[in-house]
Design an enzyme around this catalytic site. Structure first.
Site, PDB file in Angstrom:
ATOM      1  CG  HIS A 152      -3.987  -3.277   2.743  1.00  0.00           C
ATOM      2  ND1 HIS A 152      -3.032  -2.835   3.625  1.00  0.00           N
ATOM      3  CD2 HIS A 152      -4.617  -2.172   2.289  1.00  0.00           C
ATOM      4  CE1 HIS A 152      -3.071  -1.518   3.707  1.00  0.00           C
ATOM      5  NE2 HIS A 152      -4.021  -1.088   2.900  1.00  0.00           N
ATOM      6  CD  GLU A 194      -2.092  -5.945   5.225  1.00  0.00           C
ATOM      7  OE1 GLU A 194      -2.358  -4.767   5.489  1.00  0.00           O
ATOM      8  OE2 GLU A 194      -1.518  -6.296   4.160  1.00  0.00           O
ATOM      9  CB  CYS A 250      -0.985  -0.041   1.170  1.00  0.00           C
ATOM     10  SG  CYS A 250      -2.343   1.168   0.990  1.00  0.00           S
TER      11      CYS A 250
END
Length: 201
Positions: A183, A185, A80
């Site tokens: 992202h 994650e 990001c």
């Protein structure tokens, strides 16, 4: 295998660390500039404004430490805002110099081309991918995005693109340096697979 997650007060580090825990990889948050070089792989996460981020990196000396890490040939992944910082400059709230590890700039979404789409680009979107070890076992994955600015760079560095009103570069690779605008994650199994592929490089 030691993986460091750079802490420069600009990201949700817990979710990044937790994602590595889910794939059974040993990742730790690092604040000490001197320790950065001791890691085998490095993650540069980030949420927030480019200017604040680069200022904090410079004030702590982390900018030079990250540049030296990248020059050593070890694998670096920017996520990001962390991806955007890899580039030469950003026009977010003025003009700011980045780490300059990859040629290119960060620009605001073009409102004249984006149609009725809202800014920021937020939510799930498809990434159209080129062949890369990070996409092993994946086919144009859906990933989670939150951003108002995107990268403009040479086609040679683009390994992933996404359409939001128009096509933009959403993943990059130059030698040992990788960057993802979404992202991983926060992107469930497909995001975790990308991180697992990075660990296994």
């Amino acid at each position: 295998m030691k993986i460091g997650i750079v802490d420069y007060n600009m990201g949700n580090l817990a979710s990044v660390k937790n994602a590595f825990k889910k794939i059974k990889a040993d990742a730790e948050i690092v604040q000490d500039v001197e320790k950065i070089k001791s890691y085998d792989k490095l993650i540069l996460p980030g949420v927030g404004a480019f200017g604040d981020a680069i200022e904090h990196l410079k004030n702590t000396g982390m900018d030079e430490a990250i540049i030296e890490f990248a020059k050593s040939g070890k694998y670096l992944l920017g996520v990001c805002l962390g991806m955007q910082l890899l580039f030469e400059s950003s026009e977010e709230f003025g003009n700011h110099k980045g780490l300059g590890l990859i040629k290119g700039e960060v620009v605001h979404f073009d409102k004249s081309k984006i149609g009725e789409h809202k800014i920021p680009h937020m939510g799930w979107n498809k990434m159209f991918t080129k062949k890369s070890p990070l996409f092993e076992g994946l086919d144009n994955p859906y990933l989670y995005f939150v951003h108002s600015y995107h990268v403009v760079c040479d086609e040679n560095f683009a390994i992933g693109k996404t359409v939001y009103g128009y096509e933009f570069v959403s993943a990059v690779n130059k030698d040992n340096i990788f960057g993802f605008q979404p992202h991983p994650e926060k992107s469930h199994n497909e995001g975790l697979k990308i991180l697992k592929n990075f660990v296994e490089l």
